[in-house]
Design an enzyme around this catalytic site. Structure first.
Site, mmCIF file in Angstrom:
data_model
loop_
_atom_site.group_PDB
_atom_site.id
_atom_site.type_symbol
_atom_site.label_atom_id
_atom_site.label_comp_id
_atom_site.label_asym_id
_atom_site.label_seq_id
_atom_site.Cartn_x
_atom_site.Cartn_y
_atom_site.Cartn_z
ATOM 1 C CB SER A 129 -7.229 -0.494 1.273
ATOM 2 O OG SER A 129 -5.798 0.163 1.375
ATOM 3 C CG ASP A 130 -8.568 5.996 2.384
ATOM 4 O OD1 ASP A 130 -7.312 6.783 2.294
ATOM 5 O OD2 ASP A 130 -10.133 7.361 2.375
ATOM 6 C CD1 TRP A 131 -2.794 5.787 6.290
ATOM 7 C CD2 TRP A 131 -1.682 6.406 4.565
ATOM 8 N NE1 TRP A 131 -1.272 5.990 6.625
ATOM 9 C CE2 TRP A 131 -0.749 6.230 5.884
ATOM 10 C CE3 TRP A 131 -0.826 7.328 3.308
ATOM 11 C CZ2 TRP A 131 0.979 6.208 5.896
ATOM 12 C CZ3 TRP A 131 -0.015 7.366 3.580
ATOM 13 C CH2 TRP A 131 1.456 7.171 4.179
ATOM 14 N N GLY A 132 -4.611 2.711 5.742
ATOM 15 C CA GLY A 132 -4.439 2.116 6.675
ATOM 16 C C GLY A 132 -6.192 1.283 6.904
ATOM 17 C CB SER A 133 -9.501 1.358 5.147
ATOM 18 O OG SER A 133 -8.910 0.810 3.879
#
Length: 527
Positions: free
Chosen positions: A61-65
């Site tokens: 995932s992207d950061w915190g996505s």
């Protein structure tokens, strides 16, 4: 909304190419696609990436996505977000911590199939095994290796080579460039000329502040001229931070007088303007694409007293520099080139390296032309039917043409394209060969990137007016001629329809070969 034809023909091909090349990880993005956040999008991650493309690495995932799907209005809470992401094919949760909190419960409740968890774990462990981390978990944390590799001569040479190849010569009226190596008084103006941090850009990881070679430092290798520096004006007013807004100098022109006085007494001015490196990157969008702050005023003030100006542009996006294009004789696009920035720019300025870079995007004349790109589709009224008639696709106060087109870039020498030939054997072996002769008609040895574009004239789904289908770099001595041959196959001549199926249709094609997306040398063929 993005239809399947646009998704498959425009957006996905670069990702498919990286998958085919063996990349081991993909990151899902923050944005949504047709109403579904990419992190929770099964079509993207499972149906296309893992099944259709047979990708066997893992998706992070992207950061915190994963958690951000709540703010998107797609998941009601963290548990539901974790369910959507895991089922869609997001194998690793970066910084949401929702898998740790909720996956076990989701499996026990039957909301996430345990087989999907096994698949995600298998993918992650496989990549770790390929990296050798089972044999040595600290393989990439070797301090001795770090001392040997980081900043080594080999790496610096490679960084310098990449930087030089990235520079694009946008304009060179009256061959002001390359500069003479002796006997001149050269003024260097602009805060970015003396900046050792900005060239490192935004996403620079562990790079140390102030570790880049500034242009002033690079120019010290050329001692035959008298080189004098004046800042002129600051670009920023405070130290920058990765997570904070950049504060731009909007009103302090107190250094103009010194810069103008220096320019007036100099033979040539190198003025270094543009964006600070921290103005590009995530969360750094701009509504105005002009030179930030007071830099346009500085440029015009210097121009009033000395027309022999080389504008060196630092920026991480296309800028709207129509005034500069109309008035400044020489313009170099140097982006943010990294640790060897100053050496690379200096070598180009003085002709020890002949620029060969081409623009990877279109530069607008005005921000209101954005979005602007070369591979647009024709409307039903693409051309002016009669002088001053309004019923065609155009701006009433601005040309449709960009300032600099995709693929554009000059050299200190000149190239002539000719003898374009098309060998159409598609009916026999599914290939069309296109050849062109390129001659170096100037006085410098140089590299040229020959580019081939096609247009499918009539198709069941309308096609762009031009599509890049091949490019090749060649190096030519003065007066030397080489033949470049491109081969077009079904991969280049086909396209995806609105059902997501790749098709190759019989029909007529135009082919263009030249130095940019505005290439004029053309021919046609039929398959």
């Amino acid at each position: 909304k993005i239809y399947l034809s646009t998704l498959n023909n425009i957006i996905l091909p670069p990702f498919k190419a990286t998958s085919d090349a063996g990349v081991r990880t993909f990151m899902n993005s923050f944005n949504e696609l047709n109403g579904i956040p990419a992190t929770g999008n099964k079509m993207l991650q499972r149906d296309i990436l893992k099944e259709k493309w047979n990708f066997d690495g893992f998706v992070v995932s992207d950061w915190g996505s994963i958690a951000e799907m709540i703010a998107h209005g797609y998941a009601k809470d963290g548990k539901e977000a974790a369910k959507y992401a895991a089922n869609a094919g997001s194998d690793m949760d970066m910084e949401s911590y929702l898998y740790i909190e909720h996956l076990a419960a989701l499996v026990n409740e039957g909301k996430v199939d345990e087989a999907l968890i096994d698949d995600a774990v298998r993918r992650i462990l496989k990549v770790k095994f390929e990296l050798g981390l089972f044999d040595d978990p600290y393989k990439y944390c070797n301090e001795e290796r770090e001392k040997e590799v980081i900043g080594s001569e080999s790496i610096n040479n490679t960084v310098l080579d990449v930087a030089k190849k990235s520079i694009v010569l946008l304009k060179n009226k009256n061959q002001l460039l390359p500069l003479k190596k002796g006997g001149q008084k050269i003024a260097v103006i602009g805060a970015l000329a003396d900046d050792k941090t900005s060239p490192l850009g935004n996403w620079r990881l562990a790079a140390e502040e102030g570790s880049a070679i500034s242009l002033l430092e690079g120019l010290k290798n050329y001692t035959g001229n008298t080189i004098t520096y004046a800042k002129g004006a600051d670009v920023i007013t405070e130290n920058t931070s990765f997570a904070k807004e950049v504060k731009i100098n909007e009103d302090d022109t107190s250094g103009f007088t010194e810069a103008v006085t220096l320019a007036k007494s100099s033979d040539v001015v190198i003025i270094v303007l543009g964006e600070h490196g921290m103005q590009s990157g995530e969360g750094r969008s701009r509504a105005n694409l002009g030179l930030p702050g007071v830099q346009q005023q500085l440029l015009e003030a210097v121009y009033k007293v000395n027309k022999n100006i080389v504008l060196v542009l630092h920026n991480g996006r296309p800028l709207a520099i129509d005034w500069a294009d109309q008035n400044i004789p020489s313009i170099l696009e140097v982006w943010q080139l990294g640790s060897q920035s100053g050496n690379a720019i200096a070598q180009v300025l003085f002709g020890d390296y002949n620029p060969s870079g081409k623009l990877p995007m279109t530069f607008p004349k005005n921000v209101n032309q954005v979005p602007i790109y070369y591979n647009y589709k024709s409307t039903g009224r693409p051309n002016m039917p009669a002088p001053d008639e309004v019923f065609w696709s155009h701006y009433s106060d601005q040309t449709n043409q960009p300032l600099y087109p995709f693929g554009y870039g000059l050299s200190y020498t000149t190239f002539k394209y000719g003898n374009l030939k098309v060998e159409n054997t598609f009916s026999e072996n599914k290939t069309v060969k296109v050849s062109v002769e390129i001659t170096n008609t100037g006085k410098y040895k140089g590299k040229e990137v020959a580019q081939l574009y096609i247009r499918d004239l009539f198709a069941s789904v309308t096609r762009p007016v031009r599509e890049l289908k091949g490019f090749e770099m060649i190096e030519l001595e003065p007066n030397q001629t080489k033949t470049v041959t491109f081969t077009l196959t079904e991969n280049e001549l086909g396209f995806y329809d609105n059902l997501g199926e790749f098709i190759v249709e019989n029909g007529n094609f135009n082919v263009f070969v030249g130095s940019s997306s505005l290439a004029k040398l053309s021919s046609e063929f039929k398959i």
